[in-house]
Design a protein around this motif. Structure first.
Motif, PDB file in Angstrom:
ATOM      1  N   ASP A   1      31.293  56.035  39.442  1.00 37.66           N
ATOM      2  CA  ASP A   1      31.876  57.167  39.901  1.00 37.66           C
ATOM      3  C   ASP A   1      32.823  56.990  40.879  1.00 37.66           C
ATOM      4  O   ASP A   1      32.933  57.407  42.027  1.00 37.66           O
ATOM      5  N   GLU A   2      33.960  56.126  40.291  1.00 34.76           N
ATOM      6  CA  GLU A   2      35.142  56.074  40.898  1.00 34.76           C
ATOM      7  C   GLU A   2      34.963  55.065  42.270  1.00 34.76           C
ATOM      8  O   GLU A   2      36.035  54.767  42.979  1.00 34.76           O
ATOM      9  N   LYS A   3      33.762  54.655  42.413  1.00 35.99           N
ATOM     10  CA  LYS A   3      33.706  53.456  43.463  1.00 35.99           C
ATOM     11  C   LYS A   3      33.605  52.225  42.749  1.00 35.99           C
ATOM     12  O   LYS A   3      32.768  51.976  41.925  1.00 35.99           O
ATOM     13  N   PRO A   4      34.457  51.217  43.339  1.00 35.11           N
ATOM     14  CA  PRO A   4      34.265  49.868  43.017  1.00 35.11           C
ATOM     15  C   PRO A   4      32.882  49.113  42.920  1.00 35.11           C
ATOM     16  O   PRO A   4      32.278  49.178  44.297  1.00 35.11           O
ATOM     17  N   ALA A   5      32.321  48.942  42.032  1.00 31.87           N
ATOM     18  CA  ALA A   5      30.948  48.421  41.758  1.00 31.87           C
ATOM     19  C   ALA A   5      30.631  46.859  41.628  1.00 31.87           C
ATOM     20  O   ALA A   5      29.859  46.324  42.052  1.00 31.87           O
ATOM     21  N   ALA A   6      31.467  46.336  40.844  1.00 30.69           N
ATOM     22  CA  ALA A   6      31.504  44.881  40.460  1.00 30.69           C
ATOM     23  C   ALA A   6      32.856  44.441  40.018  1.00 30.69           C
ATOM     24  O   ALA A   6      33.727  45.028  39.648  1.00 30.69           O
ATOM     25  N   CYS A   7      32.743  43.034  40.163  1.00 34.41           N
ATOM     26  CA  CYS A   7      34.068  42.518  39.856  1.00 34.41           C
ATOM     27  C   CYS A   7      33.960  41.145  39.092  1.00 34.41           C
ATOM     28  O   CYS A   7      32.761  40.491  39.220  1.00 34.41           O
ATOM     29  N   GLY A   8      35.071  40.363  38.573  1.00 32.72           N
ATOM     30  CA  GLY A   8      35.051  39.211  38.227  1.00 32.72           C
ATOM     31  C   GLY A   8      36.353  38.598  37.765  1.00 32.72           C
ATOM     32  O   GLY A   8      37.276  39.437  37.557  1.00 32.72           O
ATOM     33  N   ALA A   9      36.551  37.327  37.369  1.00 28.93           N
ATOM     34  CA  ALA A   9      37.832  36.933  37.045  1.00 28.93           C
ATOM     35  C   ALA A   9      37.722  35.551  35.987  1.00 28.93           C
ATOM     36  O   ALA A   9      36.734  35.090  36.152  1.00 28.93           O
ATOM     37  N   PHE A  10      38.852  35.415  35.585  1.00 30.50           N
ATOM     38  CA  PHE A  10      38.973  34.184  34.875  1.00 30.50           C
ATOM     39  C   PHE A  10      40.357  33.389  35.233  1.00 30.50           C
ATOM     40  O   PHE A  10      41.126  34.365  35.239  1.00 30.50           O
ATOM     41  N   LYS A  11      40.505  32.303  34.959  1.00 32.72           N
ATOM     42  CA  LYS A  11      41.728  31.637  35.079  1.00 32.72           C
ATOM     43  C   LYS A  11      41.691  30.439  34.237  1.00 32.72           C
ATOM     44  O   LYS A  11      40.567  29.791  33.864  1.00 32.72           O
TER      45      LYS A  11
ATOM     46  N   MET B   1      30.779  54.558  33.677  1.00 31.58           N
ATOM     47  CA  MET B   1      31.288  53.422  34.310  1.00 31.58           C
ATOM     48  C   MET B   1      32.662  53.424  33.530  1.00 31.58           C
ATOM     49  O   MET B   1      32.952  53.590  32.554  1.00 31.58           O
ATOM     50  N   THR B   2      33.568  52.935  34.399  1.00 32.78           N
ATOM     51  CA  THR B   2      35.226  52.477  33.920  1.00 32.78           C
ATOM     52  C   THR B   2      35.320  51.155  34.371  1.00 32.78           C
ATOM     53  O   THR B   2      34.861  50.700  35.416  1.00 32.78           O
ATOM     54  N   THR B   3      36.051  50.434  33.600  1.00 28.51           N
ATOM     55  CA  THR B   3      36.476  49.032  33.626  1.00 28.51           C
ATOM     56  C   THR B   3      38.044  48.931  33.932  1.00 28.51           C
ATOM     57  O   THR B   3      38.635  49.503  32.751  1.00 28.51           O
ATOM     58  N   THR B   4      38.626  48.256  34.559  1.00 29.83           N
ATOM     59  CA  THR B   4      40.069  48.061  35.026  1.00 29.83           C
ATOM     60  C   THR B   4      40.432  46.641  35.035  1.00 29.83           C
ATOM     61  O   THR B   4      39.619  45.768  35.585  1.00 29.83           O
ATOM     62  N   ARG B   5      41.101  46.390  34.015  1.00 27.39           N
ATOM     63  CA  ARG B   5      42.138  44.942  33.995  1.00 27.39           C
ATOM     64  C   ARG B   5      42.878  44.712  34.860  1.00 27.39           C
ATOM     65  O   ARG B   5      43.666  45.851  34.807  1.00 27.39           O
ATOM     66  N   THR B   6      43.090  44.060  35.949  1.00 27.40           N
ATOM     67  CA  THR B   6      43.974  43.899  36.854  1.00 27.40           C
ATOM     68  C   THR B   6      44.269  42.390  37.124  1.00 27.40           C
ATOM     69  O   THR B   6      44.006  41.583  36.540  1.00 27.40           O
ATOM     70  N   ASP B   7      44.917  42.196  38.395  1.00 29.90           N
ATOM     71  CA  ASP B   7      45.239  40.937  38.776  1.00 29.90           C
ATOM     72  C   ASP B   7      44.600  40.680  40.227  1.00 29.90           C
ATOM     73  O   ASP B   7      44.005  41.633  40.954  1.00 29.90           O
ATOM     74  N   SER B   8      44.563  39.442  41.074  1.00 31.58           N
ATOM     75  CA  SER B   8      44.008  39.551  42.411  1.00 31.58           C
ATOM     76  C   SER B   8      44.845  40.093  43.449  1.00 31.58           C
ATOM     77  O   SER B   8      44.301  40.016  44.540  1.00 31.58           O
ATOM     78  N   SER B   9      46.026  40.862  43.146  1.00 32.05           N
ATOM     79  CA  SER B   9      46.561  41.656  44.052  1.00 32.05           C
ATOM     80  C   SER B   9      46.002  43.094  44.232  1.00 32.05           C
ATOM     81  O   SER B   9      46.215  43.737  45.155  1.00 32.05           O
TER      82      SER B   9
ATOM     83  N   ILE C   1      45.608  34.766  40.812  1.00 33.01           N
ATOM     84  CA  ILE C   1      44.635  34.959  39.702  1.00 33.01           C
ATOM     85  C   ILE C   1      45.234  36.107  38.879  1.00 33.01           C
ATOM     86  O   ILE C   1      45.242  37.340  39.207  1.00 33.01           O
ATOM     87  N   LYS C   2      45.423  35.903  37.674  1.00 35.61           N
ATOM     88  CA  LYS C   2      45.933  36.928  36.534  1.00 35.61           C
ATOM     89  C   LYS C   2      45.048  37.703  36.029  1.00 35.61           C
ATOM     90  O   LYS C   2      45.396  38.910  35.358  1.00 35.61           O
ATOM     91  N   ASN C   3      43.645  37.391  35.985  1.00 32.43           N
ATOM     92  CA  ASN C   3      42.841  38.021  34.950  1.00 32.43           C
ATOM     93  C   ASN C   3      41.506  38.298  35.543  1.00 32.43           C
ATOM     94  O   ASN C   3      40.562  37.580  35.944  1.00 32.43           O
ATOM     95  N   CYS C   4      41.616  39.520  36.326  1.00 32.51           N
ATOM     96  CA  CYS C   4      40.742  40.090  37.123  1.00 32.51           C
ATOM     97  C   CYS C   4      40.146  41.480  36.823  1.00 32.51           C
ATOM     98  O   CYS C   4      40.907  42.235  35.957  1.00 32.51           O
TER      99      CYS C   4
END
Length: 148
Positions: A53-63, A1-9, A44-47
């Motif tokens: 296994d390199e497949k997008p599995a889950a997401c969430g965000a805050f504003k 499992m890997t986690t990426t901090r990103t934005d809504s783009s 949204i700046k905080n996603c």
């Protein structure tokens, strides 16, 4: 499992949110357009996206909700990856990021019909509060908060 901090783009975040919106359209039925107006992902700046296994599995965000409070938004786990604790991991990562950003509290809104989500929020230490903002008086909405 890997986690990426990103934005809504981020395209993987956008694709998971499309799946979330399709699911919510079914669950919310006639009320979907009401809820949908509060769930736009423009700027949204905080996603967060979790990969298995390199497949997008889950997401969430805050504003930002107020000077010391964030609102948790757009939580979703792809059906192929459910029952693995990913939603809890997303909540924990969003809370950590919010604390690092100087926020003291998180709030969120969910639907009474989303038992899986409500279970995650309760397990994560969120307490039910009176409905806030646009959810005041909305019978199917439930709101929660947590001191970070």
């Amino acid at each position: 499992m890997t986690t990426t901090r990103t934005d809504s783009s981020h395209i993987d975040f956008q694709n998971l949110v499309k799946l979330l919106d399709a699911d919510l359209a079914i669950r919310n039925g006639d009320e979907h357009s009401f809820y949908d107006q509060f769930n736009k992902i423009d700027n949204i700046k905080n996603c967060i996206v979790i990969y298995i296994d390199e497949k997008p599995a889950a997401c969430g965000a805050f504003k930002k909700f107020s000077e010391d409070t964030v609102e948790i938004k757009r939580m979703y786990t792809h059906p192929d990856f459910r029952k693995r604790g990913l939603a809890t991991a997303i909540v924990q990562e969003l809370e950590s990021w919010a604390r690092e950003s100087g926020y003291a509290k998180a709030i969120l809104e969910s639907s009474l019909e989303q038992n899986e989500a409500l279970s995650v929020y309760k397990k994560s230490g969120y307490c039910r509060i009176p409905n806030y903002g646009p959810y005041i008086g909305v019978d199917k909405s439930v709101c929660y908060d947590k001191i970070l």
